[in-house]
Motif scaffolding. Sequence first.
Motif, PDB file in Angstrom:
ATOM      1  N   ASP A 429       0.806  -1.316  -0.217  1.00 39.49           N
ATOM      2  CA  ASP A 429      -0.117   0.055   0.151  1.00 39.49           C
ATOM      3  C   ASP A 429       0.720   1.248  -0.013  1.00 39.49           C
ATOM      4  N   ALA A 430       1.868   1.403   0.787  1.00 42.80           N
ATOM      5  CA  ALA A 430       2.714   2.435   0.860  1.00 42.80           C
ATOM      6  C   ALA A 430       3.431   2.667  -0.401  1.00 42.80           C
ATOM      7  N   LEU A 431       3.919   1.556  -1.295  1.00 41.47           N
ATOM      8  CA  LEU A 431       4.554   1.758  -2.374  1.00 41.47           C
ATOM      9  C   LEU A 431       3.674   2.382  -3.502  1.00 41.47           C
ATOM     10  N   GLN A 432       2.225   1.853  -3.350  1.00 37.43           N
ATOM     11  CA  GLN A 432       1.318   2.287  -4.272  1.00 37.43           C
ATOM     12  C   GLN A 432       1.201   3.909  -4.030  1.00 37.43           C
ATOM     13  N   GLU A 433       1.033   4.479  -2.697  1.00 37.43           N
ATOM     14  CA  GLU A 433       0.641   5.547  -2.502  1.00 37.43           C
ATOM     15  C   GLU A 433       1.835   6.621  -2.519  1.00 37.43           C
ATOM     16  N   GLN A 434       2.750   6.138  -2.056  1.00 39.57           N
ATOM     17  CA  GLN A 434       4.057   7.152  -1.985  1.00 39.57           C
ATOM     18  C   GLN A 434       4.889   6.976  -3.184  1.00 39.57           C
ATOM     19  N   ALA A 435       5.004   5.957  -3.752  1.00 38.48           N
ATOM     20  CA  ALA A 435       5.845   5.702  -5.080  1.00 38.48           C
ATOM     21  C   ALA A 435       5.149   5.713  -6.167  1.00 38.48           C
ATOM     22  N   GLY A 436       3.957   5.266  -6.189  1.00 39.74           N
ATOM     23  CA  GLY A 436       3.244   5.221  -7.457  1.00 39.74           C
ATOM     24  C   GLY A 436       3.506   4.002  -8.211  1.00 39.74           C
ATOM     25  N   ILE A 437       3.776   2.922  -7.579  1.00 39.08           N
ATOM     26  CA  ILE A 437       4.105   1.613  -8.191  1.00 39.08           C
ATOM     27  C   ILE A 437       3.489   0.511  -7.666  1.00 39.08           C
ATOM     28  N   PRO A 438       2.834  -0.468  -8.622  1.00 35.68           N
ATOM     29  CA  PRO A 438       2.246  -1.582  -8.165  1.00 35.68           C
ATOM     30  C   PRO A 438       2.938  -2.549  -7.639  1.00 35.68           C
TER      31      PRO A 438
END
Length: 469
Positions: A429-438
């Motif tokens: 979730d953090a990677l999606q929200e903060q770095a925009g990656i799946p």
Amino acid sequence: MADQESSMAKYEYFRKVDAVCDLFQMAIATGANSPGELDIPMLMQVLPEYHASLVPQIHPEVIESILKPKNKNTIVAHMSAVKRFVGDLASRIDEGQPVIYNFAVTTPEIFLGMDMIPVCYELLPIYIAATFVGGVDDDIDTTEDEGLPGHICSAQKAPNGAIKSGKMPLPDLLVKSTVPCNSSNMMYQWAQQEYGGELILLDSPYYANRRAFDYYLEEWKNMVKQVEKTTGRTLDEGLLRHHVELGNEQLSYLYRLQELRRQVPNPDPGMHRALDVAALYLSGVNREMVEYTKICFEEAQGRAERGESILPAGKKEIRTVWTWGLTPHMIYLPDWLEDNYGMSFLECGLSFLPADIVGYVDTSSIDSMIEGLAWRSFHMPMGRTGMTHADVMIEDFVGIAKSYHADAAVFSGHMACKHSWAVAKMLGDALQEQAGIPSFKWETDLLDTRFTPHASAKAQLAEFFETLI
Ligand code: SF4
């Protein structure tokens, strides 16, 4: 000792890893760039009988990967270092040195400084699993036949089974930091109960702050005293400094490689990450291992200067951070993903060491070296992120994703790492929200080839990467 069987001949894990080093080096020395260019019948004729008997068991994909020009020089260098290590280890045991097994978060310098060569308990199975079809499955089964369940860690089940079968020597000493998982702690206790020797535990705190480190440092100092008392050896400042300096030099190249992998295109082949994990476990052990990391760095630097990619011409790069481990029994997997899907391997949770935090060991005194090695151990993969607030792992990997310009993340969840499965959702979730990656999560086992068979692993990863092409 003259009429006794040598340790190299006696212990199958030593002999097999030594032979793997020879086989890989010989195959690459032919100049072949693919399996089709190898004259296998001719090679079989010149190989010693034992080596020839191993050839049919080697993964064809591994041969294909190691022969590629982007991989071959580093493989030769790594295998030289490992051959020297295994040879020296076997010789020292023949000379009467105690058999010391250390857990993977403790690098070997402190024992080398007492003029003893330790072996990381989890290390040798990595090479065997990486090379051979079915790798260490038999040794895992041997441990499970003792009544241990399938869902504990194969990183200890394999060596435990190998000791039971006489493929590795009985321990005189087992040194275990109590981070990160109960499974590994109990497996070391089980090994001590089954095989004897002394078990020295370094109590590892849950927190990652200075107070916690001060406590851990005291544990390290106590461990040094206990090892000295048990073995009758003394820590020699000059010898320790020699190995710490080698370890520092080795890490200097690892840190510079981490910098290079931030570049677009990534100039560093992903197959080396599994070898980097092993190199970290052998930090400071010999000059040859420094040369391995140096060659990795120099080759990547050359590509970076020329703007060269490690991918086939025209492939779009999918810059990927592997947020937990990699899968040693599929050592060729990153290479396969590079060629087929344009994946480039940025970092993984088993080889990443944050340079700005870990830095180098201060060699000015014996105390500074003990403290520096304890500090590194405090931050080693599995140690730093395995048993503390999830924030540490999340901040590390979100930071990597942003600074390395990652396009995607893969969580290769080792079946036994229950704690890491708990953080996987928060991390994704953090990677999606903060770095925009799946993030893609899949289940694997570090060493057991049957948990997720290779074909299934490839199919799952292919499906994910196809969505990103
Ligand atoms: S953290 Fe995971 S890989 Fe490491 S010893 Fe524990 S279960 Fe095994």
